[in-house]
Design a protein around this motif. Sequence first.
Motif, PDB file in Angstrom:
ATOM      1  N   VAL A  86     -30.399  53.290  -4.849  1.00 58.54           N
ATOM      2  CA  VAL A  86     -31.684  52.670  -4.526  1.00 58.54           C
ATOM      3  C   VAL A  86     -32.388  52.257  -5.813  1.00 58.54           C
ATOM      4  O   VAL A  86     -32.135  52.821  -6.875  1.00 58.54           O
ATOM      5  N   ASP A  87     -33.283  51.282  -5.706  1.00 64.96           N
ATOM      6  CA  ASP A  87     -34.053  50.858  -6.878  1.00 64.96           C
ATOM      7  C   ASP A  87     -35.274  51.768  -7.063  1.00 64.96           C
ATOM      8  O   ASP A  87     -35.460  52.733  -6.325  1.00 64.96           O
ATOM      9  N   ARG A  88     -36.086  51.456  -8.047  1.00 64.38           N
ATOM     10  CA  ARG A  88     -37.257  52.263  -8.380  1.00 64.38           C
ATOM     11  C   ARG A  88     -38.212  52.419  -7.202  1.00 64.38           C
ATOM     12  O   ARG A  88     -38.894  53.404  -7.063  1.00 64.38           O
ATOM     13  N   ASN A  89     -38.236  51.425  -6.327  1.00 61.27           N
ATOM     14  CA  ASN A  89     -39.130  51.462  -5.169  1.00 61.27           C
ATOM     15  C   ASN A  89     -38.493  52.099  -3.946  1.00 61.27           C
ATOM     16  O   ASN A  89     -39.099  52.142  -2.885  1.00 61.27           O
ATOM     17  N   ALA A 113     -30.881  59.708  -2.734  1.00 67.26           N
ATOM     18  CA  ALA A 113     -31.152  58.762  -3.821  1.00 67.26           C
ATOM     19  C   ALA A 113     -32.647  58.497  -3.925  1.00 67.26           C
ATOM     20  O   ALA A 113     -33.220  58.489  -5.019  1.00 67.26           O
ATOM     21  N   TYR A 114     -33.302  58.288  -2.793  1.00 68.95           N
ATOM     22  CA  TYR A 114     -34.747  58.034  -2.749  1.00 68.95           C
ATOM     23  C   TYR A 114     -35.530  59.223  -3.321  1.00 68.95           C
ATOM     24  O   TYR A 114     -36.464  59.053  -4.101  1.00 68.95           O
ATOM     25  N   THR A 115     -35.119  60.414  -2.952  1.00 65.07           N
ATOM     26  CA  THR A 115     -35.790  61.622  -3.431  1.00 65.07           C
ATOM     27  C   THR A 115     -35.635  61.761  -4.950  1.00 65.07           C
ATOM     28  O   THR A 115     -36.598  62.059  -5.653  1.00 65.07           O
ATOM     29  N   THR A 123     -31.761  66.190  -7.362  1.00 65.74           N
ATOM     30  CA  THR A 123     -32.214  66.894  -6.163  1.00 65.74           C
ATOM     31  C   THR A 123     -31.848  68.375  -6.193  1.00 65.74           C
ATOM     32  O   THR A 123     -32.514  69.171  -5.531  1.00 65.74           O
ATOM     33  N   THR A 124     -30.838  68.766  -6.964  1.00 65.61           N
ATOM     34  CA  THR A 124     -30.548  70.200  -7.081  1.00 65.61           C
ATOM     35  C   THR A 124     -31.715  70.924  -7.742  1.00 65.61           C
ATOM     36  O   THR A 124     -31.997  72.084  -7.419  1.00 65.61           O
ATOM     37  N   ILE A 161     -29.210  57.609  -7.376  1.00 65.22           N
ATOM     38  CA  ILE A 161     -27.882  57.610  -6.773  1.00 65.22           C
ATOM     39  C   ILE A 161     -27.799  58.832  -5.875  1.00 65.22           C
ATOM     40  O   ILE A 161     -28.091  59.951  -6.316  1.00 65.22           O
ATOM     41  N   GLY A 162     -27.422  58.612  -4.634  1.00 68.47           N
ATOM     42  CA  GLY A 162     -27.282  59.714  -3.689  1.00 68.47           C
ATOM     43  C   GLY A 162     -25.876  59.781  -3.145  1.00 68.47           C
ATOM     44  O   GLY A 162     -25.268  58.745  -2.862  1.00 68.47           O
ATOM     45  N   VAL A 163     -25.369  61.006  -3.018  1.00 68.68           N
ATOM     46  CA  VAL A 163     -24.039  61.235  -2.463  1.00 68.68           C
ATOM     47  C   VAL A 163     -24.175  62.288  -1.375  1.00 68.68           C
ATOM     48  O   VAL A 163     -24.874  63.292  -1.559  1.00 68.68           O
TER      49      VAL A 163
END
Length: 185
Positions: A86-89, A113-115, A123-124, A161-163
């Motif tokens: 996701v981008d900055r927004n 990714a957003y978080t 996120t960890t 980046i989210g996985v």
Amino acid sequence: MKQISKRARVLTGGAALVALGAGAFGAVSANAAAPAAAPAAVVKADAKNKNTTTSTHLTIDAATKAAQAALDAAEKENQRVSVAVVDRNGNTIVTLRGDGAGPQSYESAEKKAYTAVSWNAPTTELVKRLEQAPNLKDIPGTLFLGGGAPVTSKNAPIAGIGVAGAPSGDLDQKFAQAGVAALAK
């Protein structure tokens, strides 16, 4: 003077109403077809007077490179995941769903990714903040599970980046970090 029959009066009155109605309709139609008012003058922002700001964003190619690197890292360990950038927004730039990834992994990857980009932290690390502020998890669009990594430029978050889909948040986090590392190459 001759008296007009009741029938003739009704017909004459009806014809008069129809004529009035047609005239009113024509006036309304004519107004509807009138040209719109001229648009207001366009105001131009001038960078010289500091009305604008510039921000850094990942290109689609860079986002795809990072997502593919994260997916490749997961596949090397036989993990079936989805990856989102996701981008900055918080707007999704690219999402890749690996072969066999669970249906929930797509949305979970986007939320991670957003978080990560929202708080500019993995996120960890954010999961640990829930101990002091458990209501953080109630913020719409967020997911406080391992697997989200911020991408920064000059110490400012520019992407996330989210996985999601591996059996643990630690593995998801490892694969997200592989995506971030690919951008440094």
